[in-house]
Design an enzyme around this catalytic site. Structure first.
Site, short mmCIF file in Angstrom:
data_model
loop_
_atom_site.label_atom_id
_atom_site.label_comp_id
_atom_site.label_asym_id
_atom_site.label_seq_id
_atom_site.Cartn_x
_atom_site.Cartn_y
_atom_site.Cartn_z
N ASP A 133 21.85 17.68 10.30
CA ASP A 133 21.45 17.99 11.67
C ASP A 133 21.43 16.70 12.47
OD1 ASP A 133 20.24 19.86 13.69
OD2 ASP A 133 18.65 18.36 13.57
N GLU A 186 26.89 20.85 12.75
CA GLU A 186 26.94 21.83 13.84
C GLU A 186 28.14 21.50 14.71
OE1 GLU A 186 23.05 22.28 15.92
OE2 GLU A 186 22.90 20.24 15.18
N ASP A 217 14.10 19.67 12.46
CA ASP A 217 15.39 19.10 12.06
C ASP A 217 15.74 19.45 10.62
OD1 ASP A 217 15.47 18.02 14.56
OD2 ASP A 217 14.73 16.05 13.93
#
Ligand SMILES: [Zn+2]
Length: 414
Positions: A188, A279, A360
């Site tokens: 992340d 991501e 996170d």
């Protein structure tokens, strides 16, 4: 497998060499500008313009008469400049064809920096020095970084940045790639902490970066007070350029250390992650958002991903990028609920099921689980193909939350 890679090191030229390097960079800039001017002229006259090979031939015939000073430098320098110009033209027309509105190749000015030049041909590398054609041996500031064996050197690009000279050696290298078999890792990316991994590792932004940034702001204020065209302004401009370079160096170094560490490059196959999941951040879109731009460019998300992309090839891993609409931070990894009220300022949250999440870490684990599911469904498909009837596990996709998720991808960093 053969890979292309570059090694960039600072060189330590003496005064005579420094002058020569400056002249070479000047010759490269001159050749670019000459080529560009010729192309524009030709196009006006005939409706087409020469390519790099034709231009190089033209320049060679002019060398004897009009431009004898070109003989002082390696013939590679103008040749490579003209090749770059060719590439710039091709990129321009490709983008025009795609319906974009790119800028036309520009003339290079000394004002925007000394620039660089590229050499090909007989380049030799020893432990702490490099031999360039028509320039000779240059001392490298880092000993042993560039391998002296097992590489095939294609070219060397010499450039200047804030008073330092650097050489980037492009080469082909044979490497042995073994498939990583360890646990997948979800990553992340954030602004406060640069990256949080699903195994709990965190990569902070270095303190040195913040210090350098404070220094930069101070020098920039100083610069704005200096009189235009004055000597002091030039001095301050140099200081600003130096800090800019330092910031870029720290950033690059941090990113490289983080990505190499995530890849666990020195570990055995079974401990290196078979898959890395990131991501899909719409970086270009976010950088357009003025307020976010600084913070995002600082962390270098795009660079982070680029490094993981090529390093995953080197270390036998696979990079997976989650669907842009995957709500990694709002999804409870225990019960699968989505917390639609989660705001960016919430660093911790409690799900209705009672689970307490670190924002996170939860996101990183959710990303990792995507890979776990992907591996499982792949395996299931393979078994299916063998005749067994197994329903493949579905890779999670937030089909139901498309609308709110666009807010997720743009608003995440607030
Ligand atoms: Zn829950």
């Amino acid at each position: 497998m053969e890979i292309l890679r570059a090694y960039k090191v600072e060189i330590d030229p003496n005064n005579i060499q420094r002058t020569l390097l400056l002249q070479c960079a000047g010759a490269a800039r001159w050749a670019w500008n000459w080529g560009l001017a010729r192309r524009i002229e030709e196009y006006k006259e005939t409706g087409r313009s020469s390519n790099a090979i034709e231009q190089h031939r033209q320049l060679n015939t002019l060398k004897g008469g009009k431009y004898p000073w070109l003989y002082l430098y390696s013939k590679c320098i103008p040749q490579e400049s003209l090749r770059d110009l060719d590439k710039a033209y091709q990129n321009f027309f490709r983008r025009v064809k795609n319906g974009e509105t790119p800028g036309f190749p520009k003339f290079k000015s000394k004002k925007s920096g000394i620039g660089s030049f590229r050499l090909t041909g007989a380049i030799r590398i020893e432990d702490n020095r490099i031999r360039l054609p028509r320039i000779g041996w240059l001392r490298l500031k880092e000993r042993g970084y560039v391998p002296t064996e097992g590489i095939h050197v294609l070219s060397a690009t010499v450039s200047e940045s804030a008073g330092r000279w650097l050489v980037s050696i492009q080469c082909k290298r044979e490497i042995e790639i073994t498939q990583a078999t360890g646990e997948p890792v979800g990553v992340d990316l954030g602004i406060k902490t640069m990256a949080v991994c699903s195994d709990g590792r965190e990569f902070e932004n270095p303190k040195a970066l913040r210090k350098a940034q404070a220094k930069l702001r101070r020098f920039q204020r100083e610069l704005s007070r200096r009189k235009k065209g004055g000597k002091n302004r030039e001095k301050t401009r140099k200081k600003v350029a130096k800090v800019h370079q330092r910031i870029a160096n720290i950033r690059r170094d941090t990113l490289h250390k983080a990505t190499s560490s995530i890849m666990a490059k020195t570990k055995p196959d079974s401990e290196r992650p078979r898959m890395i999941v990131l991501e899909d951040l719409n970086v270009a879109g976010m950088v357009k958002n003025h307020c976010l731009a600084q913070a995002i460019s600082d962390v270098g998300f795009a660079e982070f991903r680029r490094q993981l992309e090529y390093k995953s090839v080197w270390y036998g891993s696979e990079l997976m990028v989650a669907d842009r609409f995957f709500p990694s931070s709002r999804l409870c990894r225990h019960c699968g609920c989505i917390n639609s009220e989660l705001r960016l300022s919430d660093r911790e949250w409690t799900c209705d099921c009672g689970a307490i999440h670190d924002r996170d870490l939860n996101a990183a684990i959710n990303l990792k689980n995507l890979a776990v599911r992907a591996v499982r469904s792949e395996r299931a498909e393979r078994q299916n193909a063998c005749g067994e009837e197994i329903r493949p596990a579905v890779v999670w996709r937030a089909a139901s939350s498309k609308q709110e998720s666009s807010a997720e991808s743009h608003g995440r960093f607030w």
